[in-house]
Every structure is written in structure tokens, then in C-alpha cells.
Design a protein around this motif. Structure first.
Motif, PDB file in Angstrom:
ATOM      1  N   HIS A 115     -60.016 -47.865  39.235  1.00  0.00           N
ATOM      2  CA  HIS A 115     -59.601 -49.267  39.252  1.00  0.00           C
ATOM      3  C   HIS A 115     -58.372 -49.428  40.144  1.00  0.00           C
ATOM      4  O   HIS A 115     -58.276 -50.365  40.951  1.00  0.00           O
ATOM      5  CB  HIS A 115     -59.297 -49.732  37.822  1.00  0.00           C
ATOM      6  CG  HIS A 115     -58.843 -51.151  37.719  1.00  0.00           C
ATOM      7  ND1 HIS A 115     -57.506 -51.498  37.756  1.00  0.00           N
ATOM      8  CD2 HIS A 115     -59.530 -52.307  37.582  1.00  0.00           C
ATOM      9  CE1 HIS A 115     -57.397 -52.813  37.653  1.00  0.00           C
ATOM     10  NE2 HIS A 115     -58.615 -53.327  37.545  1.00  0.00           N
ATOM     11  N   SER A 116     -57.420 -48.500  40.024  1.00  0.00           N
ATOM     12  CA  SER A 116     -56.229 -48.552  40.879  1.00  0.00           C
ATOM     13  C   SER A 116     -56.580 -48.267  42.335  1.00  0.00           C
ATOM     14  O   SER A 116     -56.005 -48.865  43.254  1.00  0.00           O
ATOM     15  CB  SER A 116     -55.189 -47.542  40.393  1.00  0.00           C
ATOM     16  OG  SER A 116     -54.751 -47.868  39.082  1.00  0.00           O
ATOM     17  N   VAL A 117     -57.523 -47.340  42.549  1.00  0.00           N
ATOM     18  CA  VAL A 117     -57.977 -47.047  43.912  1.00  0.00           C
ATOM     19  C   VAL A 117     -58.563 -48.305  44.550  1.00  0.00           C
ATOM     20  O   VAL A 117     -58.237 -48.655  45.698  1.00  0.00           O
ATOM     21  CB  VAL A 117     -59.033 -45.914  43.906  1.00  0.00           C
ATOM     22  CG1 VAL A 117     -59.744 -45.828  45.261  1.00  0.00           C
ATOM     23  CG2 VAL A 117     -58.377 -44.581  43.571  1.00  0.00           C
ATOM     24  N   MET A 118     -59.398 -49.006  43.811  1.00  0.00           N
ATOM     25  CA  MET A 118     -60.015 -50.217  44.344  1.00  0.00           C
ATOM     26  C   MET A 118     -58.951 -51.269  44.663  1.00  0.00           C
ATOM     27  O   MET A 118     -59.020 -51.949  45.690  1.00  0.00           O
ATOM     28  CB  MET A 118     -61.044 -50.766  43.362  1.00  0.00           C
ATOM     29  CG  MET A 118     -62.273 -49.884  43.207  1.00  0.00           C
ATOM     30  SD  MET A 118     -63.415 -50.478  41.935  1.00  0.00           S
ATOM     31  CE  MET A 118     -64.001 -51.991  42.708  1.00  0.00           C
ATOM     32  N   GLY A 119     -57.972 -51.380  43.799  1.00  0.00           N
ATOM     33  CA  GLY A 119     -56.901 -52.342  44.051  1.00  0.00           C
ATOM     34  C   GLY A 119     -56.143 -52.021  45.332  1.00  0.00           C
ATOM     35  O   GLY A 119     -55.827 -52.912  46.130  1.00  0.00           O
ATOM     36  N   GLU A 120     -55.860 -50.720  45.545  1.00  0.00           N
ATOM     37  CA  GLU A 120     -55.137 -50.330  46.749  1.00  0.00           C
ATOM     38  C   GLU A 120     -55.991 -50.525  48.007  1.00  0.00           C
ATOM     39  O   GLU A 120     -55.487 -50.962  49.056  1.00  0.00           O
ATOM     40  CB  GLU A 120     -54.684 -48.870  46.651  1.00  0.00           C
ATOM     41  CG  GLU A 120     -53.811 -48.399  47.804  1.00  0.00           C
ATOM     42  CD  GLU A 120     -52.518 -49.200  47.933  1.00  0.00           C
ATOM     43  OE1 GLU A 120     -51.988 -49.281  49.062  1.00  0.00           O
ATOM     44  OE2 GLU A 120     -52.014 -49.745  46.907  1.00  0.00           O
ATOM     45  N   LEU A 121     -57.286 -50.227  47.909  1.00  0.00           N
ATOM     46  CA  LEU A 121     -58.169 -50.456  49.050  1.00  0.00           C
ATOM     47  C   LEU A 121     -58.234 -51.943  49.408  1.00  0.00           C
ATOM     48  O   LEU A 121     -58.250 -52.312  50.591  1.00  0.00           O
ATOM     49  CB  LEU A 121     -59.581 -49.927  48.756  1.00  0.00           C
ATOM     50  CG  LEU A 121     -59.735 -48.402  48.736  1.00  0.00           C
ATOM     51  CD1 LEU A 121     -61.144 -48.022  48.293  1.00  0.00           C
ATOM     52  CD2 LEU A 121     -59.421 -47.785  50.093  1.00  0.00           C
ATOM     53  N   MET A 122     -58.255 -52.797  48.406  1.00  0.00           N
ATOM     54  CA  MET A 122     -58.278 -54.231  48.691  1.00  0.00           C
ATOM     55  C   MET A 122     -56.955 -54.697  49.299  1.00  0.00           C
ATOM     56  O   MET A 122     -56.930 -55.599  50.139  1.00  0.00           O
ATOM     57  CB  MET A 122     -58.618 -55.014  47.425  1.00  0.00           C
ATOM     58  CG  MET A 122     -60.092 -54.878  47.034  1.00  0.00           C
ATOM     59  SD  MET A 122     -60.612 -55.954  45.671  1.00  0.00           S
ATOM     60  CE  MET A 122     -59.959 -55.040  44.276  1.00  0.00           C
ATOM     61  N   THR A 123     -55.849 -54.051  48.904  1.00  0.00           N
ATOM     62  CA  THR A 123     -54.564 -54.347  49.542  1.00  0.00           C
ATOM     63  C   THR A 123     -54.569 -53.901  50.998  1.00  0.00           C
ATOM     64  O   THR A 123     -54.083 -54.617  51.887  1.00  0.00           O
ATOM     65  CB  THR A 123     -53.419 -53.659  48.770  1.00  0.00           C
ATOM     66  OG1 THR A 123     -53.389 -54.158  47.430  1.00  0.00           O
ATOM     67  CG2 THR A 123     -52.080 -53.934  49.438  1.00  0.00           C
ATOM     68  N   ILE A 124     -55.128 -52.709  51.250  1.00  0.00           N
ATOM     69  CA  ILE A 124     -55.257 -52.236  52.631  1.00  0.00           C
ATOM     70  C   ILE A 124     -56.093 -53.219  53.445  1.00  0.00           C
ATOM     71  O   ILE A 124     -55.755 -53.544  54.593  1.00  0.00           O
ATOM     72  CB  ILE A 124     -55.878 -50.826  52.657  1.00  0.00           C
ATOM     73  CG1 ILE A 124     -54.910 -49.806  52.038  1.00  0.00           C
ATOM     74  CG2 ILE A 124     -56.263 -50.424  54.080  1.00  0.00           C
ATOM     75  CD1 ILE A 124     -55.515 -48.428  51.836  1.00  0.00           C
TER      76      ILE A 124
END
Length: 397
Positions: free
Chosen positions: A223-232
Motif C-alpha cells: 500500500h505504501s509502495v503504491m502511494g509512493e509510485l503515485m507520488t512519483i
């Protein structure tokens, strides 16, 4: 004097090429050899006095590239490359109105798998070249046919690594130009986005869901990985734009996710696959490094193992300068301004060899990869004429 050999007519060439099943796929049950297409092209090109090389692709049984040269190629560059791929995507024959491996004419169209994307291009190249049987070539004409563009692009990668076109790098080397005949409705394309497909694997520890302390949830970390990818993704869109593209910023698509095995069990493993399409001027390698750097703290915070790995080597973004002779010639001959597209091609691999490259071919990309793929008849004569004009300009003048 022996009678001069006559190539098969346009329809027969189309029919022969479409009749060869040369599907390439990452799934072995669908993947086929491209050798029947390569051998047909080799026979026809040899009959037009081309010197033909068939180059097997290493570690790819049944797959080969073809490099055919007409005129003297002394390693000093110059001339024109007409390039295309010999494979097609898989298809669903039961959904077609006619057999995808049998050329069918109706509604002023040629129907069949590969008519548009892009075996038909080779048939029209041969039609154009036949007009120059007795011509004196001052610069070489090279026909390039590759394997596996639709799956791994391993054919084009092999050619780039082998420097199969053997163009010199000395100070006196002439510029060499290429046209990649992907379906563009005969509009010149001088730039496209790159593509990279990546897999993120998170490994935690499974346990009974009644007590979170018994395990480490890979899904929570994802979930945190997805959040960071969306920030990228937001950062890339804010920092990079190119007005030539319909979608002016880089795109990232979170395509599929798999994890866990039961609602009452802490998820021990989770995987996410995504693609990223970068603009010209951006580097796939730099993007991979940034993604790994920004995801590493998540692994530490969640006490999980995190791996990021490419699903295939990727295709770099592509751009040829508007001032290039091949761009200028194709804009003039088509009366169309060069454009940009989102889909990737083999053009960057030709650029690696120092060849100024343009993407231009018959048919519409909207018909590619579709049921009842076709090439409209009204694309045929203009394409043959355009290829003939390019041969005259870059090989005979």
C-alpha cells in the motif's frame, strides 16, 4: 540471355506473408518461428540482386533477422534502410470474420493478421524496389527484417549489439537514414515515448490474522509502495512535458497486483507490475534508479524485503531532429508535418547504430492488434510511390 525473373504480384506477396504464422509471444504455447517469413523475403530479395544475410538471434531457436543490401556498402555510411518486423501479435481466430492467416479482400481492404502491422510493408517495399532493377545505386539500399518486435524486441536488440549494419564512425562517414514502416497512415513520426515494465515484489511474513504481531503484512507495505509510485507519477507529470504528444507528460500505469492467499492469514507476499512511458530526453535507467531509491525506505519502515526488477529490458524514448534530412524529405513528399506518438517501435535501436530514423508506414495503428486487422487499398499506391521517391533521393541521387 536467361529470362528475367518476375517477382510475385502484390496480392501474391501479401498472401504468402500473411499465410506464414509468425506470432511472437511471451507465452510459449503461442510463440512461433519467423523463419518462413524470413526465407520468403530472402528469396524475393535475392532475385532483385540484394546480398542477403540471415542472422539467427542468439538463444532464440527458430528466430532470425535479415539484412539485405543492394548497392555497395563500404562501411562508410550513406544510403537508406527500410526496416520492419516479421512477427505479429497472437489473435483469436474464432472472432474473425475470415481466417487471419488467409489474405481476404473485401470492402477495398486486405484483411489478415499482419496486413497492417506490419508484413504488408515488406510487400510494398518489394513493389517499389522492382522499379529500380536497372538503376545504378550510388548509396546502398538496405532492407531490414527483425524478429520478436511484438514480444521482447530481441531481434532489434541483437542487431544493435552486433552492429550488423557495420556503419563506420570515421570523420568521413556519411549519414545513413532509416524508415521504420510501422502503421502511421503514411504520416511521418519523428518521436515517440519509451516504455519500461517493472515488477515490485514485497516479502513479509505470513501469520494468523487474529494477532498482527505474528506476521509482517506484505500488503500493508505494498500500500505504501503504491502511494509512493503515485507520488512519483505526479512528480514526473509536473516536471516533464512535451507539447508534441497528445498526452504531454510521462505516464505510469499500475497494471496488476497479486498477494496473499486467505482473508484470515497475514499476507506474506505481494507483487505489483506497472509500466512507465517516458518522454524523449528522459532515461529509463535513471528512472529505474530513482524508483529504487524512493522505495527503499518503505522496505526499512515496514521491515520487509523489497525487490524491483524489469519485466523486459525496455525501449528508450525516441526523437529525430526536425532538421534531419529524412524528416525533411518525408514531410515534403507526404505534405504532412511530422508528429509524435505514444507507442514504442524499434527506431531507438537503429539510432544506437548512428542512423537518423523516422517511423512511417501504411495502415492505421487503430487496426493493429485488432480482430479483422486490415490494410486499406488506398494506402498501397501512395506507399509504393513514397518508398520509390525515397530510394531515388537517398540511394540514386
Amino acid at each position: 540471355m536467361a529470362a528475367q525473373f518476375r517477382l510475385p504480384g502484390t496480392v501474391e506477396k501479401f498472401s504468402t506473408l500473411i499465410g506464414h504464422n509468425s506470432i511472437s509471444s511471451v507465452l510459449p504455447e503461442y510463440d512461433q518461428s519467423n523463419m518462413a517469413v524470413i526465407n520468403s523475403l530472402a528469396t524475393w530479395l535475392e532475385d532483385l540482386d540484394f546480398r542477403v544475410q540471415i542472422l539467427p538471434v542468439e538463444n532464440q531457436p527458430g528466430k532470425a533477422n535479415l539484412v539485405a543490401t543492394l548497392g555497395e556498402d563500404n562501411g562508410q555510411g550513406g544510403g537508406l534502410v527500410l526496416s520492419g518486423h516479421t512477427d505479429t501479435v497472437p489473435c483469436n481466430p474464432e472472432k474473425w470474420q475470415s481466417d487471419p492467416f488467409t489474405l481476404t479482400e473485401r470492402d477495398n481492404r486486405f484483411y489478415g493478421l499482419g496486413t497492417c502491422d506490419m508484413k504488408g510493408f515488406f510487400a510494398l517495399v518489394l513493389d517499389a524496389v522492382e522499379q529500380f532493377r536497372d538503376a545504378e545505386f550510388k548509396q546502398p539500399l538496405i532492407v531490414l527484417a527483425t524478429a520478436d518486435e511484438e514480444s521482447s524486441m530481441s531481434g532489434a536488440r541483437a542487431l544493435a549489439q552486433q552492429n550488423a549494419l557495420k556503419m563506420g564512425k570515421a570523420a568521413g562517414t556519411k549519414k545513413r537514414y532509416a524508415v521504420v514502416g510501422e502503421p502511421t497512415s503514411l504520416r511521418p513520426i519523428r518521436m515517440h515515448k519509451g516504455i519500461m515494465m517493472e515488477n515490485v515484489r514485497v516479502t513479509g511474513r505470513a501469520g494468523h490474522s487474529s494477532n498482527p504481531a505474528l506476521g509482517i503484512s506484505a500488503m500493508d507495505a505494498m500500500h505504501s509502495v503504491m502511494g509512493e509510485l503515485m507520488t512519483i507519477r505526479k512528480d514526473l507529470a509536473a516536471n516533464f512535458q512535451n507539447a508534441h504528444f497528445a498526452v504531454q507528460s510521462p505516464t505510469m500505469n499500475l497494471g496488476c497486483i497479486h498477494g496473499g492467499d486467505n482473508p484470515n492469514r497475514i499476507c506474506g507476499n505481494c507483487e505489483l507490475a506497472f509500466d512507465l512511458r517516458a518522454l524523449p530526453g528522459m532515461s529509463n535507467d535513471d528512472l529505474r534508479e530513482e524508483i529504487r531509491t524512493r522505495l527503499t525506505p518503505i522496505a526499512q519502515a515496514h521491515e520487509v524485503e523489497l525487490e524491483v526488477e524489469p519485466l523486459f529490458p525496455g525501449v528508450s524514448p525516441f526523437e529525430t531532429a526536425e532538421s534531419s534530412a529524412i524528416v525533411q524529405a518525408c514531410e515534403r513528399l507526404t505534405s504532412a508535418k511530422s508528429e509524435a506518438v505514444a507507442f514504442a517501435t524499434e527506431a531507438p535501436f537503429l539510432q544506437e547504430l548512428g542512423i537518423e530514423t523516422l517511423v512511417l508506414g501504411p495502415g492505421n495503428i487503430d487496426q493493429a492488434h485488432q480482430v479483422d486487422e486490415y490494410l486499406a487499398h488506398d494506402q498501397i499506391e501512395p506507399c509504393v510511390n513514397l518508398i520509390a521517391q525515397l530510394i531515388n533521393e537517398f540511394c540514386l541521387s
